[in-house]
Design an enzyme around this catalytic site. Structure first.
Site, PDB file in Angstrom:
ATOM      1  N   SER A 254     -50.313 -77.139  15.698  1.00 20.62           N
ATOM      2  CA  SER A 254     -49.694 -76.223  16.240  1.00 20.62           C
ATOM      3  C   SER A 254     -49.089 -76.888  17.810  1.00 20.62           C
ATOM      4  CB  SER A 254     -50.361 -75.066  16.793  1.00 20.62           C
ATOM      5  OG  SER A 254     -51.598 -75.361  17.342  1.00 20.62           O
ATOM      6  N   LYS A 299     -53.504 -67.509  22.675  1.00 23.44           N
ATOM      7  CA  LYS A 299     -52.870 -68.681  23.225  1.00 23.44           C
ATOM      8  C   LYS A 299     -52.096 -68.094  24.457  1.00 23.44           C
ATOM      9  CE  LYS A 299     -52.894 -71.659  19.305  1.00 23.44           C
ATOM     10  NZ  LYS A 299     -51.922 -72.417  18.400  1.00 23.44           N
TER      11      LYS A 299
END
Length: 364
Positions: A254, A299
């Site tokens: 990611s 996140k």
């Protein structure tokens, strides 16, 4: 009156005792969930701990001129609380359920049945290495370098159309006459054929040969038609300059987009982010396409806690972003490296951000 009060008190004590026993009992009953929370944040323009415990530049380049940077281009991580050996208690799950920075997810989604923690860590480490290669390829291609991509077969699925036609180590040179310089290009060509035979030019043991394969029809998790020939691929690159991404003990793909942006900022004059604190996430391939990631809500909060004011989110994660953006963080959606660079240009120049793409309920 005294007797009734005494009876009521007794009933209350008994009820409280039962509740406490039940609560304690719940702490010992195994659960089938784990908790995800914001993990460490790393500035791709800064430093990280190397394998020997010393601080090293997260991005280091040899063979090309580098330039000073400012602000930050943060990559985000997610930490998992619990595993198959020790799952969170029901009490811990209840607390996490009401905490917007955390997510309660089925254990099978993070620790698949039959996969050991060591195997999971190895897979995530491999994904991180692949992500770094793809990010470097995407960044250098954006800057005009030839990255010398070579697509090779890693394995062939038994009983698939490729069995008997391709083998491990084959280098795919072309598909239907078009040069292949990425696994994405090959996959796209197979999909566009819609089941028709494809002709591959293959280099094996120093000799070039041509093989014809008819893709097999299947469906993905969303029910969409997908055509496969039954191989897994890897892409090797011959980079003209040495780019080292030095980040240990972090796995998964990611961070790809932020790696690519950090490399570009390091190799170009000026500050890509205008000296501001920017964070983001998203996979990336060598063609610069940005893909979805997991744990984006965690996140978002990790970015805010680290001081970021701007966040770049993959377009394909927008359905998870809408309605979950913490105050103080401006989120822009992106589907490619070029789009991310366009957004940062406006940010750096203090331009009109009202026209930048954002996540809406209709974006998929």
């Amino acid at each position: 009156m005294s007797s009734r009060r005494s009876n009521g008190t007794t009933v209350g004590v008994v009820a409280l005792s039962v509740a406490l026993v039940a609560l304690v009992g719940l702490t010992f009953i195994p659960t089938q969930y784990v908790i995800q929370r914001p993990g460490p944040v790393f500035d791709t323009l800064g430093t990280a701990l190397g394998a020997d415990g010393t601080e090293v530049p997260l991005i280091e380049v040899d063979g090309a001129k580098t330039y000073p940077t400012g602000g930050s281009l943060d990559l985000l991580t997610v930490q998992t609380v619990g595993n198959r050996q020790r799952t969170p208690t029901w009490f811990e799950l209840a607390l996490a359920w009401f905490d917007p920075t955390r997510a309660v997810v089925p254990i099978d989604a993070v620790f698949p049945e039959g996969v050991t923690s060591e195997q999971r860590d190895e897979r995530n480490a491999a994904l991180m290495v692949d992500s770094q290669h793809e990010a470097t390829a995407a960044a250098l291609t954006e800057l005009g370098y030839d990255v010398g991509a070579q697509v090779e077969v890693v394995s062939v699925i038994e009983g698939s159309p490729a069995e008997g036609n391709l083998q491990e180590g084959d280098r795919i040179l072309a598909v239907d006459g078009a040069d292949v310089d990425s696994a994405t290009l090959l996959r796209d060509a197979i999909q566009k054929a819609k089941g028709a035979e494809v002709e591959l030019s293959v280099l094996r043991d120093g000799e070039t040969r041509t093989v014809a394969i008819t893709p097999q029809k299947t469906t993905d998790a969303d029910g969409a038609t997908v055509w496969l020939i039954g191989i897994s691929l890897t892409t090797d690159y011959d980079f003209p300059i040495d780019v080292r991404l030095q980040l240990d003990n972090v796995g998964g793909p990611s961070a790809g987009m932020m790696f690519a942006l950090g490399i570009i900022d390091t190799l170009t004059p000026g500050e890509l982010n205008g000296g501001k604190k920017v964070a983001g996430t998203g996979t990336i391939d060598a063609a610069g396409e940005v893909g979805p990631i997991g744990g984006i809500r965690q996140k978002l909060y990790g970015a805010l806690d680290a001081g970021a004011t701007v966040f770049l989110a993959p377009e394909s994660n927008c359905d998870e972003v809408v309605g979950h953006i913490p105050d103080g963080l401006q989120v822009y959606r992106t589907g490619s490296l070029d789009e991310s660079l366009d957004i940062l240009k406006v940010i750096a120049e203090d331009g009109d951000t009202s026209k930048l793409p954002v996540c809406t309920a209709s974006v998929r």
